[in-house]
Design an enzyme around this catalytic site. Structure first.
Site, short mmCIF file in Angstrom:
data_model
loop_
_atom_site.label_atom_id
_atom_site.label_comp_id
_atom_site.label_asym_id
_atom_site.label_seq_id
_atom_site.Cartn_x
_atom_site.Cartn_y
_atom_site.Cartn_z
N SER A 85 -5.53 109.28 -33.37
CA SER A 85 -6.65 109.92 -33.07
C SER A 85 -6.87 110.90 -34.15
O SER A 85 -6.08 111.28 -35.16
CB SER A 85 -6.24 110.70 -31.59
N ARG A 333 -7.95 102.33 -34.12
CA ARG A 333 -8.25 102.24 -32.72
C ARG A 333 -9.63 102.28 -32.07
O ARG A 333 -10.29 103.05 -32.77
CB ARG A 333 -7.16 103.40 -32.28
N THR A 369 -8.40 114.16 -25.49
CA THR A 369 -7.25 114.36 -25.10
C THR A 369 -6.91 115.37 -23.81
O THR A 369 -6.26 115.02 -22.91
CB THR A 369 -6.33 114.90 -26.29
N CYS A 561 -12.25 93.02 -38.53
CA CYS A 561 -10.93 93.49 -38.13
C CYS A 561 -10.21 94.38 -39.20
O CYS A 561 -10.38 94.16 -40.59
CB CYS A 561 -9.88 92.15 -38.15
N CYS A 597 -1.07 92.74 -37.11
CA CYS A 597 -2.09 93.49 -35.95
C CYS A 597 -1.49 95.00 -35.99
O CYS A 597 -0.55 95.31 -35.70
CB CYS A 597 -1.91 92.70 -34.69
N CYS A 600 -5.48 97.81 -32.53
CA CYS A 600 -6.46 98.43 -32.43
C CYS A 600 -7.38 97.89 -31.23
O CYS A 600 -8.46 98.67 -30.42
CB CYS A 600 -7.43 98.49 -33.58
N CYS A 603 -11.04 93.12 -32.10
CA CYS A 603 -11.44 91.86 -31.62
C CYS A 603 -11.75 91.39 -30.29
O CYS A 603 -12.62 90.85 -29.85
CB CYS A 603 -10.09 90.95 -32.04
#
Length: 628
Positions: A85, A333, A369, A561, A597, A600, A603
């Site tokens: 984050s 992310r 958060t 991606c 990968c 995140c 896709c």
């Protein structure tokens, strides 16, 4: 630490089910015998929401004297290793959960924010502009959320929570008729790429729970299934997302201003693309910088990663990254942007959604958060009370509806209600500039006190906003300028990402059957609770994916991606292939580099054909974030 011993012998027990005659045979889920473990509360995901729930449950145990067994399953190799984050956090929920946190010598919340500004960027200039008052408030802290989560995990274990990193929850366990959730099952370990059992094979475990809390983060795989299965989004808007890409730099001491927080809008994104960037000066000479791109963007030629690299070419960024500066981390992310209108019903029979599995990000603040942690605390209180009632038993699903009601009476609801029209205003007839103007008026003066709420009346998700390549112009990105900007694989190397290469690909090209159909039974014995949704995953589905995504969308996944997982490559045999992984269209096939990968979920959200399903790999795989 003694609590961990309750499951440490399990790997030895699992090995009893792997006999020499089964090695290298195809894995058959119909006949597998899985170890089971009965718990009171099973929490999927050791993020801020999941750990806050676990800590609160143990606090209630101490207050009331009624013991409760709490298990947290985390797919990352360590607690915090999959957490990414910005991050600037409000301590409101933390103050409620751990009032004495500042007296703890080991806490990682060292840097209070000292200034908060917003700037508008053109290609060569930047101008300070007014910002929403919700964003401008001080009393916040610039942190590494990965480190904060690891700290919360240690506290949870001190209180007796059983936290198990490396355990990837792969499926929901239903009751016999599929009407309630009775826990989760973890992924099988030791399958090769073709689904055959290796020498190291161990079947997944079933954690049978009286309450299951899904805290997977945005667009979690089990959360998606629960939302569809129990129609939790009925009457609510589709969730929408942004993709956040982040780097951490150790900057020249002369350029470091501890606690300085800067948000930007404008360049490098065009006027049809929602998004913005940030610069957060952390403690210890570190700076977090990144960009968020709204995944409702239209142009399939857009590359979020290249937008981040281009951003650093701006004079403002080039200046403070010059001198003795070094990039030390990278990650990406998706994050929820739908706001209050897109929050689904939070409870289902036997459990609930908490944190970003539900979507509590305050877009105007660019913070979530505090809301995620509070949702976990409220769910814990509802679960503890529900398990104490006479109705709660192994034979009847636990009713968690009190949690949904409690959250809607809490400050989380108020926090989101005030800004409910900010992000949706950009998808109205007002457009981008009108959305900026409306958001300014709403956040500065109206503060959500309006009789209207902007709704997504079209019902479109982010993927549906993508235009075809014939309707758009390719974007010409500038060349990289190492070390200021680098190619993608150089950045991915900074994530520490690793998956066992010889394991089943966890990114599936899959067509689900109609929404609302009942789950099917995965085995011959329904009493095992091994039920799943129905899908088709064959060569025809793969060919259609390649046809549409290459012909109509210029291979969007290949450039979108942020970890170079997807490639559409030449293969003259693709048209004739009958195996799904080899099948393609007009000499092209899709190659999935799943070992790259970084989890995140881009896709799964953005592919125009909506046929990529992100499933969990073996536990412990993926990125190894430490300062993100």
């Amino acid at each position: 630490m003694l609590a961990r011993c309750r499951l440490r012998p399990r790997p030895l027990l699992r090995s009893l089910h792997s006999t020499p005659s089964r090695k290298r045979q195809l894995f058959d889920p119909h006949s597998v015998e899985r170890p089971t473990d009965d718990v009171d509360v099973c929490i999927v995901g050791a993020g801020p929401a999941g750990l806050s729930a676990a800590i609160r449950l143990k606090q209630l145990e101490q207050q009331h004297g009624r013991q409760i067994r709490v298990v947290v399953l985390e797919k990352g190799a360590e607690v915090g290793s999959h957490i990414l984050s910005g991050a600037v956090i409000e301590p409101r929920a933390l103050n409620e959960l751990l009032p004495d946190w500042q007296s703890r010598n080991d806490h990682p919340i060292k840097q209070p924010s000292t200034s908060v500004t917003m700037r508008f960027l053109t290609q060569n200039s930047s101008f300070r502009i007014p910002q929403p008052p919700q964003m401008a408030k001080l009393g916040t802290y610039v942190v590494s959320l990965s480190q904060l989560t690891a700290w919360l995990g240690a506290i949870a274990e001190e209180l007796g929570v059983e936290v198990y990193p490396g355990f990837a929850a792969a499926g929901l366990v239903y009751d016999n008729d599929g009407r309630s959730i009775r826990g989760v099952r973890t992924n099988e370990v030791g399958l090769d790429r073709h689904g055959r059992m290796k020498d190291s094979f161990e079947p997944g475990m079933e954690f049978r729970a009286r309450v299951t809390l899904l805290a997977e983060g945005a667009h979690g795989s089990l959360s998606k299934e629960a939302i569809r299965r129990f129609k939790l989004r009925q009457g609510r808007d589709p969730q929408t997302y942004g993709l956040g890409l982040k780097e951490v730099w150790r900057v020249d001491p002369a350029k470091h201003e501890p606690g300085k927080v800067v948000h930007t809008i404008g360049w490098p994104l065009d006027t049809r693309t929602y998004g913005g960037a940030w610069v957060y000066h952390m403690a210890d000479g570190l700076v977090s910088l990144g960009i968020v791109v709204g995944l409702d963007y239209q142009n399939p030629y857009l590359s979020p990663y290249r937008e981040l690299q281009r951003l650093k070419h701006h004079p403002y960024f080039r200046d403070f990254l010059s001198g003795d500066s070094t990039r030390i981390a990278y990650g990406a992310r998706v994050l929820n942007e739908g706001g209050l209108q897109a929050v689904p019903r939070l409870d289902f029979p036997g459990g609930a959604l908490i944190g970003c599995s539900a979507g509590f990000v305050n877009v105007a603040k660019i913070k979530g958060t505090h809301n995620a942690m509070k949702s976990g605390m409220l769910a814990a209180e509802a679960a503890y009370d529900a398990l104490a009632t006479e109705d709660a038993s192994q034979d009847k699903p636990t009713d968690m509806s009190a949690y949904d009601e409690a959250l809607r009476k809490s400050w989380v609801y108020d926090d989101l209600h005030e800004v409910r029209n900010v992000r949706p205003s950009f998808n109205t007839a007002l457009g981008l500039w009108g959305g900026i103007a409306y958001s300014g008026i709403d956040t500065l003066f109206l503060k959500g006190r309006t009789p209207w709420t902007f709704r997504n009346t079209s019902g479109k998700g982010d993927a549906a906003h993508t235009l075809t390549s014939r309707e758009c112009e390719p974007i010409k990105y500038p060349p990289f300028e190492p070390p200021l900007s680098t190619d993608l694989l150089t950045s991915v190397a900074l994530t520490g990402t690793n998956h066992a290469e010889d394991q089943p690909v966890h990114l599936r090209v899959r067509k689900y059957l109609a929404q609302g159909e009942d789950v099917g039974v995965e085995g011959s014995d329904p009493s095992k609770g091994l039920q799943t949704e129905k899908w088709i995953e064959d060569a025809d589905v793969r060919k259609e994916h390649v046809r549409v995504n290459v012909d109509e969308y210029a291979g969007l996944l290949g450039r979108g991606c942020p970890a170079q997982v997807y490639e559409y490559v030449e293969d003259e045999n693709a048209d004739r292939a009958t195996e799904p992984e080899a099948a393609g269209w007009q000499g092209k096939k899709l190659v999935i580099n799943s070992q790259n990968c970084i989890h995140c979920k881009f896709c799964d959200v953005k592919v125009p054909t909506q046929d990529i399903t992100w499933t969990v790999p073996e536990g412990g795989g993926g990125p190894k974030y430490t300062v993100t």
